[in-house]
Design a protein around this motif. Sequence first.
Motif, PDB file in Angstrom:
ATOM      1  N   PHE A 228     -10.974  52.789  -4.767  1.00 23.05           N
ATOM      2  CA  PHE A 228     -11.679  51.509  -4.725  1.00 23.05           C
ATOM      3  C   PHE A 228     -12.460  51.310  -6.014  1.00 23.05           C
ATOM      4  O   PHE A 228     -13.086  52.246  -6.534  1.00 23.05           O
ATOM      5  CB  PHE A 228     -12.655  51.476  -3.543  1.00 23.05           C
TER       6      PHE A 228
ATOM      7  N   TYR B 275      -3.543  52.170  -3.686  1.00 21.92           N
ATOM      8  CA  TYR B 275      -3.137  53.214  -2.751  1.00 21.92           C
ATOM      9  C   TYR B 275      -2.149  54.222  -3.318  1.00 21.92           C
ATOM     10  O   TYR B 275      -2.132  55.374  -2.890  1.00 21.92           O
ATOM     11  CB  TYR B 275      -2.529  52.583  -1.497  1.00 21.92           C
TER      12      TYR B 275
ATOM     13  N   ARG C  19     -11.342  57.236  -0.948  1.00 20.76           N
ATOM     14  CA  ARG C  19     -11.464  57.506   0.482  1.00 20.76           C
ATOM     15  C   ARG C  19     -10.926  58.906   0.712  1.00 20.76           C
ATOM     16  O   ARG C  19      -9.797  59.208   0.336  1.00 20.76           O
ATOM     17  CB  ARG C  19     -10.706  56.468   1.294  1.00 20.76           C
TER      18      ARG C  19
ATOM     19  N   ASN D 238     -11.105  58.244   7.603  1.00 20.78           N
ATOM     20  CA  ASN D 238     -10.626  56.865   7.526  1.00 20.78           C
ATOM     21  C   ASN D 238     -11.619  55.935   6.878  1.00 20.78           C
ATOM     22  O   ASN D 238     -11.290  54.789   6.588  1.00 20.78           O
ATOM     23  CB  ASN D 238     -10.353  56.334   8.938  1.00 20.78           C
ATOM     24  N   TYR D 239     -12.843  56.411   6.639  1.00 20.27           N
ATOM     25  CA  TYR D 239     -13.880  55.458   6.294  1.00 20.27           C
ATOM     26  C   TYR D 239     -14.854  55.922   5.218  1.00 20.27           C
ATOM     27  O   TYR D 239     -15.510  55.126   4.595  1.00 20.27           O
ATOM     28  CB  TYR D 239     -14.691  55.128   7.558  1.00 20.27           C
ATOM     29  N   LYS D 240     -14.955  57.230   4.996  1.00 21.62           N
ATOM     30  CA  LYS D 240     -15.995  57.727   4.097  1.00 21.62           C
ATOM     31  C   LYS D 240     -15.540  57.584   2.656  1.00 21.62           C
ATOM     32  O   LYS D 240     -14.457  58.013   2.289  1.00 21.62           O
ATOM     33  CB  LYS D 240     -16.284  59.184   4.402  1.00 21.62           C
ATOM     34  N   LEU D 241     -16.380  56.966   1.825  1.00 23.61           N
ATOM     35  CA  LEU D 241     -16.094  56.819   0.408  1.00 23.61           C
ATOM     36  C   LEU D 241     -16.912  57.807  -0.402  1.00 23.61           C
ATOM     37  O   LEU D 241     -18.098  57.993  -0.138  1.00 23.61           O
ATOM     38  CB  LEU D 241     -16.409  55.403  -0.064  1.00 23.61           C
TER      39      LEU D 241
ATOM     40  N   PHE E  18     -18.147  58.220  -4.178  1.00 27.18           N
ATOM     41  CA  PHE E  18     -18.301  57.417  -5.384  1.00 27.18           C
ATOM     42  C   PHE E  18     -18.505  58.284  -6.616  1.00 27.18           C
ATOM     43  O   PHE E  18     -19.072  59.378  -6.552  1.00 27.18           O
ATOM     44  CB  PHE E  18     -19.533  56.508  -5.254  1.00 27.18           C
TER      45      PHE E  18
END
Lengths: 111, 116
Positions: A34, A51, A91, A96-99, A101
């Motif tokens: 992302f 992706y 990710r 399924n959700y934790k980023l 950075f």
Amino acid sequence: EDQVTQSPEALRLQEGESSSLNCSYTVSGLRGLFWYRQDPGKGPEFLFTLYSAGEEKEKERLKATLTKKESFLHITAPKPEDSATYLCAVREGGSNYKLTFGKGTLLTVNP
Amino acid sequence: GAGVSQSPRYKVAKRGQDVALRCDPISGHVSLFWYQQALGQGPEFLTYFQNEAQLDKSGLPSDRFFAERPEGSVSTLKIQRTQQEDSAVYLCASSLVGPGIEYGYTFGSGTRLTVV
């Protein structure tokens, strides 16, 4: 442990001077990379999700590309309003959700 | 509302004081996240809610940190006995769908906490 490294830490460009920001990552099973833009005093603003290696996405003067080890955010003919911190995140493979950075690249575009 | 709203925008707390930070997500958003962003760093994951259920709190730094979302909308992050190392911007984000965040999250502007 997943790691995201962004370079350079800071970049100063003249208006119209194209360049690229780099995001290298180490992740077990990439499930999305992302790019966000963050202005001072604001939360990150979503730009792109990539992706798979070879994928590219564009938005106005920005183009994001992805390889198996890194992503580039290309900025073509930047304007002063493009000045911001650009954050890259991955990710995690097991989530399924934790980023996770990176620290970001502070871009300054001078008129 | 149109975006994720966080309050207060700024909070100064004396060391040892308890604080509560509020997040109003976008109406109808199922998923809600809290992240902590120290100065010069990227955001770090704290916790994740799906509706009212806290599915992951693995990023909470210590047992002084507690988050809740009792009715599946507004969330509160509470920090007890604040320490100087808690100084950071606390970001809330929400997402319309559950896991599978193809469109990224929508972040609020954050609460800047300064512990003196």
